[in-house]
Motif scaffolding. Structure first.
Motif, PDB file in Angstrom:
ATOM      1  N   TYR A   1       0.830  -1.206   0.000  1.00  0.00           N
ATOM      2  CA  TYR A   1       0.000   0.000   0.000  1.00  0.00           C
ATOM      3  C   TYR A   1       0.864   1.256   0.000  1.00  0.00           C
ATOM      4  O   TYR A   1       0.593   2.204  -0.742  1.00  0.00           O
TER       5      TYR A   1
ATOM      6  N   ARG B   1      -1.681  -5.799  -4.300  1.00  0.00           N
ATOM      7  CA  ARG B   1      -2.214  -5.597  -2.945  1.00  0.00           C
ATOM      8  C   ARG B   1      -3.649  -6.123  -2.838  1.00  0.00           C
ATOM      9  O   ARG B   1      -4.006  -6.792  -1.861  1.00  0.00           O
TER      10      ARG B   1
ATOM     11  N   SER C   1       2.401   1.632  -3.410  1.00  0.00           N
ATOM     12  CA  SER C   1       1.375   2.052  -4.373  1.00  0.00           C
ATOM     13  C   SER C   1       1.088   3.546  -4.260  1.00  0.00           C
ATOM     14  O   SER C   1       1.017   4.259  -5.271  1.00  0.00           O
TER      15      SER C   1
ATOM     16  N   CYS D   1       2.584   1.656   7.081  1.00  0.00           N
ATOM     17  CA  CYS D   1       2.862   2.437   5.871  1.00  0.00           C
ATOM     18  C   CYS D   1       3.822   3.582   6.187  1.00  0.00           C
ATOM     19  O   CYS D   1       4.745   3.868   5.418  1.00  0.00           O
TER      20      CYS D   1
ATOM     21  N   THR E   1      -8.592  -0.774   9.370  1.00  0.00           N
ATOM     22  CA  THR E   1      -7.517  -0.857   8.375  1.00  0.00           C
ATOM     23  C   THR E   1      -6.489   0.245   8.613  1.00  0.00           C
ATOM     24  O   THR E   1      -5.278  -0.011   8.599  1.00  0.00           O
TER      25      THR E   1
ATOM     26  N   GLU F   1      -0.738  -1.941  -6.804  1.00  0.00           N
ATOM     27  CA  GLU F   1      -2.077  -1.873  -6.210  1.00  0.00           C
ATOM     28  C   GLU F   1      -2.883  -3.138  -6.525  1.00  0.00           C
ATOM     29  O   GLU F   1      -3.600  -3.658  -5.662  1.00  0.00           O
TER      30      GLU F   1
END
Length: 348
Positions: A97, A182, A100, A210, A202, A179
């Protein structure tokens, strides 16, 4: 009977109106975040060409707000994850993530909003291809032909792009691949274990990871530039109002995703995404004054038809699955009824 029918139709109408309202909110927020990020990162506009720093600011803000909602205000019940699940599932997804977001935000420095949306039409192609490679999806000639049609359409749009930048296109294509990986990994690592995280959960689990992953390239890529600017006495253009509202929009977008997927379906969001792309292309051409050539539109139109057909196929598959499940449940009920009737006759 008529009163019940009227009430039922009224309930269905209300549900439809709410679904489209949630979808409209998601489209507006998603488009706002895209345009906002473009405005901040573009050297000709706000001139903050530091995509890793911007993404880190987003992750720090979302992490703090998620922690406040979960731990302090306790507004969201958290799904507890074991250390093993976190290390083997959440961290790899967080790494993908972060990569991305870094790549996609970097592309805004070099490409127009409209052209980036055209390149994003390759997402179904990437998801399907990676799904086959990781044995999550099965190969079908008809679907692959559709994927090729989408790819050809995007290639035509790229050929007709008046401000084509090879480096920017490479960044965006890599972002699409990462992405897509993912999304497939979420199905493999989380969905297969029955783990479903809402956007707040999340952000609570993924956003801090991240932030850590992004800090690694930031130390080598952007920190030296920022430090040199500070040492030379060059003031950085930091407007807390702009960055604050930008972070709020990014956080609100995550909540909107939860509303759309929770109240409708992921397929509805995919279809809404196509509408959002057309609106962004129109906005980019009419307001931002990005150049959109006829060849751009022809190519993207072909890709759009391919994506629309792909979504149609997915919808038909879902309907067939629901019908099969209903028939199976009906057969089970009938079998149970026969068993009960037999038992009663035996007792009699």
């Amino acid at each position: 009977m008529m009163a019940k029918a009227t009430a039922h139709s009224g309930g269905v109408l209300k549900k439809i109106i709410l679904s489209y309202t949630y979808l409209a909110i998601w489209i507006v927020l998603s488009a706002t975040v895209i345009v906002y990020n473009k405005y901040i990162l573009d050297k000709k506009l706000y001139n903050w060409p530091f995509p890793i720093s911007l993404t880190m600011i987003h992750m720090a803000f979302c992490s703090s707000l998620a922690f406040l909602i979960v731990r302090i205000l306790k507004l969201v019940e958290l799904f507890t994850l074991s250390r093993k699940v976190y290390l083997t599932c959440v961290l790899p997804i967080g790494a993908l993530y972060s990569l991305s977001l870094w790549l996609s935000n970097s592309a805004y420095i070099y490409l127009s909003v409209s052209f980036i949306q055209m390149l994003k039409a390759l997402m179904p192609v990437a998801v399907y291809t990676i799904g086959i490679l990781l044995k999550k999806d099965s190969f079908k000639k008809s679907t692959m032909c559709n994927m090729l049609a989408i790819s050809v359409g995007v290639a035509i749009a790229a050929y007709g792009e008046s401000k084509f930048d090879a480096y920017g296109v490479t960044l965006q294509l890599l972002a699409v691949v990462v992405e897509a990986t993912r999304l497939v990994m979420i199905q493999i690592l989380l969905s297969s274990r029955g783990i479903k995280l809402n956007p707040i959960a999340t952000l609570y689990y993924v956003a801090p990871s991240c932030l850590i992953f992004l800090s690694m390239p930031w130390v080598f890529v952007e920190y030296p530039v920022l430090r040199e600017s500070y040492m030379r006495g060059v003031g950085l253009n930091v407007d807390f109002t702009i960055f604050g509202t930008n972070c709020l929009c990014a956080f609100a977008l995550n909540l909107a995703v939860f509303l759309v997927v929770g109240k409708t379906s992921a397929l509805t969001m995919n279809i809404g995404g196509v509408v959002k792309d057309w609106l962004l292309i129109a906005f980019s051409w009419s307001v931002i004054k990005d150049s959109v050539t006829p060849l751009n539109l022809i190519g993207y139109g072909l890709a759009f038809l391919g994506v629309a057909y792909y979504n149609h196929q997915k919808l038909q598959m879902l309907k067939a699955k629901e019908t099969a499940e209903k028939k199976s449940a009906q057969q089970n009920d009938e079998e149970e009824g026969v068993v009960l009737l037999t038992e009663k006759r035996t007792e009699g």
